[in-house]
Design a protein around this motif. Structure first.
Motif, PDB file in Angstrom:
ATOM      1  N   SER A 146      91.312  78.027   8.764  1.00 39.19           N
ATOM      2  CA  SER A 146      89.862  78.143   8.670  1.00 39.19           C
ATOM      3  C   SER A 146      89.184  77.938  10.017  1.00 39.19           C
ATOM      4  O   SER A 146      88.212  78.634  10.351  1.00 39.19           O
ATOM      5  N   ILE A 147      89.673  76.984  10.803  1.00 40.72           N
ATOM      6  CA  ILE A 147      89.100  76.788  12.134  1.00 40.72           C
ATOM      7  C   ILE A 147      89.351  78.025  12.993  1.00 40.72           C
ATOM      8  O   ILE A 147      88.474  78.464  13.750  1.00 40.72           O
ATOM      9  N   SER A 148      90.528  78.615  12.856  1.00 39.48           N
ATOM     10  CA  SER A 148      90.818  79.850  13.600  1.00 39.48           C
ATOM     11  C   SER A 148      89.812  80.938  13.246  1.00 39.48           C
ATOM     12  O   SER A 148      89.309  81.653  14.135  1.00 39.48           O
ATOM     13  N   VAL A 149      89.497  81.063  11.955  1.00 40.00           N
ATOM     14  CA  VAL A 149      88.512  82.053  11.522  1.00 40.00           C
ATOM     15  C   VAL A 149      87.157  81.767  12.164  1.00 40.00           C
ATOM     16  O   VAL A 149      86.481  82.663  12.667  1.00 40.00           O
ATOM     17  N   ALA A 150      86.758  80.497  12.165  1.00 39.74           N
ATOM     18  CA  ALA A 150      85.474  80.126  12.769  1.00 39.74           C
ATOM     19  C   ALA A 150      85.445  80.428  14.269  1.00 39.74           C
ATOM     20  O   ALA A 150      84.392  80.776  14.819  1.00 39.74           O
ATOM     21  N   LEU A 151      86.595  80.320  14.909  1.00 38.44           N
ATOM     22  CA  LEU A 151      86.681  80.588  16.346  1.00 38.44           C
ATOM     23  C   LEU A 151      86.808  82.081  16.644  1.00 38.44           C
ATOM     24  O   LEU A 151      86.928  82.480  17.799  1.00 38.44           O
ATOM     25  N   GLY A 152      86.808  82.894  15.585  1.00 39.70           N
ATOM     26  CA  GLY A 152      86.747  84.341  15.769  1.00 39.70           C
ATOM     27  C   GLY A 152      88.025  85.104  15.546  1.00 39.70           C
ATOM     28  O   GLY A 152      88.090  86.302  15.837  1.00 39.70           O
ATOM     29  N   GLU A 153      89.057  84.459  14.972  1.00 37.55           N
ATOM     30  CA  GLU A 153      90.347  85.136  14.812  1.00 37.55           C
ATOM     31  C   GLU A 153      90.973  84.781  13.467  1.00 37.55           C
ATOM     32  O   GLU A 153      91.321  83.627  13.220  1.00 37.55           O
ATOM     33  N   GLU A 154      91.129  85.775  12.599  1.00 40.29           N
ATOM     34  CA  GLU A 154      91.854  85.526  11.358  1.00 40.29           C
ATOM     35  C   GLU A 154      93.314  85.254  11.686  1.00 40.29           C
ATOM     36  O   GLU A 154      93.886  85.877  12.585  1.00 40.29           O
ATOM     37  N   PRO A 155      93.943  84.304  10.976  1.00 38.24           N
ATOM     38  CA  PRO A 155      95.290  83.874  11.341  1.00 38.24           C
ATOM     39  C   PRO A 155      96.321  85.005  11.299  1.00 38.24           C
ATOM     40  O   PRO A 155      96.371  85.780  10.345  1.00 38.24           O
ATOM     41  N   THR A 156      97.123  85.061  12.351  1.00 36.21           N
ATOM     42  CA  THR A 156      98.303  85.917  12.376  1.00 36.21           C
ATOM     43  C   THR A 156      99.562  85.060  12.476  1.00 36.21           C
ATOM     44  O   THR A 156     100.666  85.580  12.474  1.00 36.21           O
ATOM     45  N   LEU A 167      94.205  74.005  16.977  1.00 29.92           N
ATOM     46  CA  LEU A 167      95.022  72.792  16.894  1.00 29.92           C
ATOM     47  C   LEU A 167      94.490  71.693  17.805  1.00 29.92           C
ATOM     48  O   LEU A 167      94.539  70.507  17.461  1.00 29.92           O
ATOM     49  N   GLU A 168      93.969  72.067  18.961  1.00 29.38           N
ATOM     50  CA  GLU A 168      93.395  71.067  19.854  1.00 29.38           C
ATOM     51  C   GLU A 168      92.172  70.405  19.234  1.00 29.38           C
ATOM     52  O   GLU A 168      91.973  69.189  19.363  1.00 29.38           O
ATOM     53  N   LEU A 169      91.351  71.185  18.538  1.00 23.79           N
ATOM     54  CA  LEU A 169      90.183  70.631  17.854  1.00 23.79           C
ATOM     55  C   LEU A 169      90.613  69.685  16.742  1.00 23.79           C
ATOM     56  O   LEU A 169      90.069  68.581  16.595  1.00 23.79           O
ATOM     57  N   MET A 170      91.618  70.092  15.961  1.00 21.91           N
ATOM     58  CA  MET A 170      92.126  69.226  14.896  1.00 21.91           C
ATOM     59  C   MET A 170      92.690  67.929  15.466  1.00 21.91           C
ATOM     60  O   MET A 170      92.473  66.844  14.905  1.00 21.91           O
ATOM     61  N   SER A 320     102.581  73.642   7.326  1.00 29.33           N
ATOM     62  CA  SER A 320     101.679  72.487   7.276  1.00 29.33           C
ATOM     63  C   SER A 320     102.336  71.257   7.872  1.00 29.33           C
ATOM     64  O   SER A 320     101.683  70.458   8.556  1.00 29.33           O
ATOM     65  N   GLU A 321     103.610  71.090   7.613  1.00 29.15           N
ATOM     66  CA  GLU A 321     104.341  69.962   8.216  1.00 29.15           C
ATOM     67  C   GLU A 321     104.312  70.054   9.737  1.00 29.15           C
ATOM     68  O   GLU A 321     104.101  69.062  10.446  1.00 29.15           O
ATOM     69  N   VAL A 322     104.488  71.259  10.254  1.00 23.20           N
ATOM     70  CA  VAL A 322     104.462  71.458  11.701  1.00 23.20           C
ATOM     71  C   VAL A 322     103.066  71.172  12.252  1.00 23.20           C
ATOM     72  O   VAL A 322     102.916  70.490  13.281  1.00 23.20           O
ATOM     73  N   ALA A 323     102.034  71.692  11.581  1.00 19.10           N
ATOM     74  CA  ALA A 323     100.663  71.457  12.042  1.00 19.10           C
ATOM     75  C   ALA A 323     100.348  69.962  12.068  1.00 19.10           C
ATOM     76  O   ALA A 323      99.687  69.476  13.002  1.00 19.10           O
ATOM     77  N   ARG A 324     100.820  69.223  11.056  1.00 18.55           N
ATOM     78  CA  ARG A 324     100.612  67.769  11.059  1.00 18.55           C
ATOM     79  C   ARG A 324     101.319  67.107  12.233  1.00 18.55           C
ATOM     80  O   ARG A 324     100.783  66.195  12.868  1.00 18.55           O
ATOM     81  N   ASP A 325     102.527  67.553  12.530  1.00 16.40           N
ATOM     82  CA  ASP A 325     103.248  66.995  13.676  1.00 16.40           C
ATOM     83  C   ASP A 325     102.443  67.174  14.965  1.00 16.40           C
ATOM     84  O   ASP A 325     102.426  66.296  15.832  1.00 16.40           O
ATOM     85  N   VAL A 326     101.768  68.315  15.091  1.00 16.64           N
ATOM     86  CA  VAL A 326     100.963  68.572  16.291  1.00 16.64           C
ATOM     87  C   VAL A 326      99.758  67.647  16.327  1.00 16.64           C
ATOM     88  O   VAL A 326      99.521  66.959  17.335  1.00 16.64           O
ATOM     89  N   VAL A 327      98.986  67.603  15.240  1.00 12.87           N
ATOM     90  CA  VAL A 327      97.742  66.826  15.289  1.00 12.87           C
ATOM     91  C   VAL A 327      98.006  65.327  15.348  1.00 12.87           C
ATOM     92  O   VAL A 327      97.166  64.565  15.825  1.00 12.87           O
ATOM     93  N   LEU A 337     103.201  75.808  17.594  1.00 10.10           N
ATOM     94  CA  LEU A 337     102.830  77.199  17.314  1.00 10.10           C
ATOM     95  C   LEU A 337     104.038  78.124  17.373  1.00 10.10           C
ATOM     96  O   LEU A 337     104.138  79.074  16.585  1.00 10.10           O
ATOM     97  N   ASP A 338     104.957  77.852  18.283  1.00  6.63           N
ATOM     98  CA  ASP A 338     106.191  78.648  18.327  1.00  6.63           C
ATOM     99  C   ASP A 338     106.992  78.469  17.039  1.00  6.63           C
ATOM    100  O   ASP A 338     107.556  79.440  16.510  1.00  6.63           O
TER     101      ASP A 338
END
Length: 350
Positions: A146-156, A167-170, A320-327, A337-338
């Motif tokens: 959703s943050i990606s969408v707000a920043l102007g890019e639908e997720p790929t 991810l930096e914002l999160m 989601s597990e990976v995204a949590r590890d980042v934040v 992201l890789d």
């Protein structure tokens, strides 16, 4: 006259109107419940062998479609945002949009003041009041999307500059978020907002009308004034399994649940959250909920629809597990992201 088994999720919003409608209308459709997490832990193929009607979310369609019957002929009227489109796949409609929801902003205005409208305002608020992100379970990836969408890019799900920024914002917000909120799903976060003063604002959380007007729900944040509010649509649909032999009575009942009469009056009366557009714009419906529906209509109208391909639910869980590890600072955004890109490629290779 047939006898049918239905499965829905164990929350007043997912249960009460369906149960009451079966009783009031005298149809032998018995509803059983399981937690929301149960729909991810139990394959739809197994549920479809035991139930005639299943309440499900659109990302399950890739795995569920072969176990369902098309319901194109049952849909009438206009529904909010991409609710109908989210259940359309390969030329057919596979579920009826019973319940509409998307990620919106939730605010205790007595603690936070006016709800922030822009992401930079959310960051500013987080330095003065307790702001929580919804990152438990699948919601880490959904918030990222959703943050990606707000920043102007639908997720790929590729390692783009926008994905890095999301991810930096999160990560930045997580450093100041109340620590006890990390493990809370949307219902638990909203329960906490009602129960005590430890959360003043959630910028992205699936809207639950049941908590309004104690909690003020407004459009999800945008990057700049007038730009798209980033949000990932949820909600649920009514699906008929292939094991079911629907009578005219059952089909009429399902049509009625999506009718203007049911969606504008009956469903809201019994804790439900309708999907029909006329309910979202109804004065009578909004006056009881502190304008929950009108206050978030723009967000759901422009919400992003997740992929509906086989394996997506497993990808969503792992990513989601990976995204949590980042934040949480356990891996870098680049490495995370890789890894997400690799997980996404794995679905395409199956």
């Amino acid at each position: 006259m047939g006898s049918y088994r239905g499965l829905t999720w164990d929350h007043p919003r997912g249960r009460d109107a369906l149960v009451e409608a079966s009783v009031r209308r005298g149809i032998d459709l018995v509803w059983e419940v399981q937690p929301l997490s149960g729909f991810e832990s139990t394959p739809i193929s197994e549920l479809a062998e035991r139930y005639d009607v299943i309440v499900l979310d659109h990302p399950h369609l890739g795995d569920a479609k072969e176990h369902l019957q098309p319901v194109d002929e049952l849909l009438e009227g206009e529904f909010v945002g991409p609710s109908v489109a989210s259940y359309r796949l390969d030329g057919h409609l596979w579920a009826l949009p019973l319940d509409a929801a998307t990620q919106v902003a939730a605010t205790r205005t007595d603690l936070a003041g006016p709800p922030p409208r822009l992401w930079r305002e959310v960051v500013e608020l987080s330095r003065a009041a307790p702001v929580a992100l919804s990152v438990a379970g699948p919601h880490a990836l959904l918030t990222f999307s959703s943050i990606s969408v707000a920043l102007g890019e639908e997720p790929t799900f590729a390692p783009t500059d926008t994905a890095h920024r999301a991810l930096e914002l999160m990560t930045d917000l997580t450093t100041r978020a109340p620590r006890h909120t990390r493990s809370l799903d949307p219902i638990a976060l909203l329960d906490t907002m009602v129960a005590d003063d430890t959360i003043a604002h959630c910028p992205l959380i699936y809207g639950y009308v049941n908590y309004a007007p104690t909690v003020t729900f407004t459009d999800a944040p945008s990057e700049r004034p007038g730009s798209r509010p980033g949000s990932t649509i949820g909600g649920t649909g009514l699906a008929i399994t292939r094991r079911c032999r629907p009578t005219a009575e059952l089909l009429d009942h399902l049509r009625w649940l999506l009718s203007a009469t049911a969606q504008e009056m009956f469903v809201p009366q019994y804790s439900g959250q309708p999907a029909r557009l006329s309910a979202w714009t109804s004065d009578a419906v909004n006056v009881r909920t502190g304008d929950f529906y009108r206050g978030t209509l723009r967000t759901i109208s422009e919400a992003w629809v997740r992929p509906r391909q086989p394996g997506y639910i497993e990808f969503q869980t792992a990513a989601s597990e990976v995204a949590r590890d980042v934040v949480y600072g356990e891996v870098t955004a680049t490495a995370g992201l890789d890894r997400i890109a690799t997980l996404w490629k794995g679905i395409g290779d199956e």
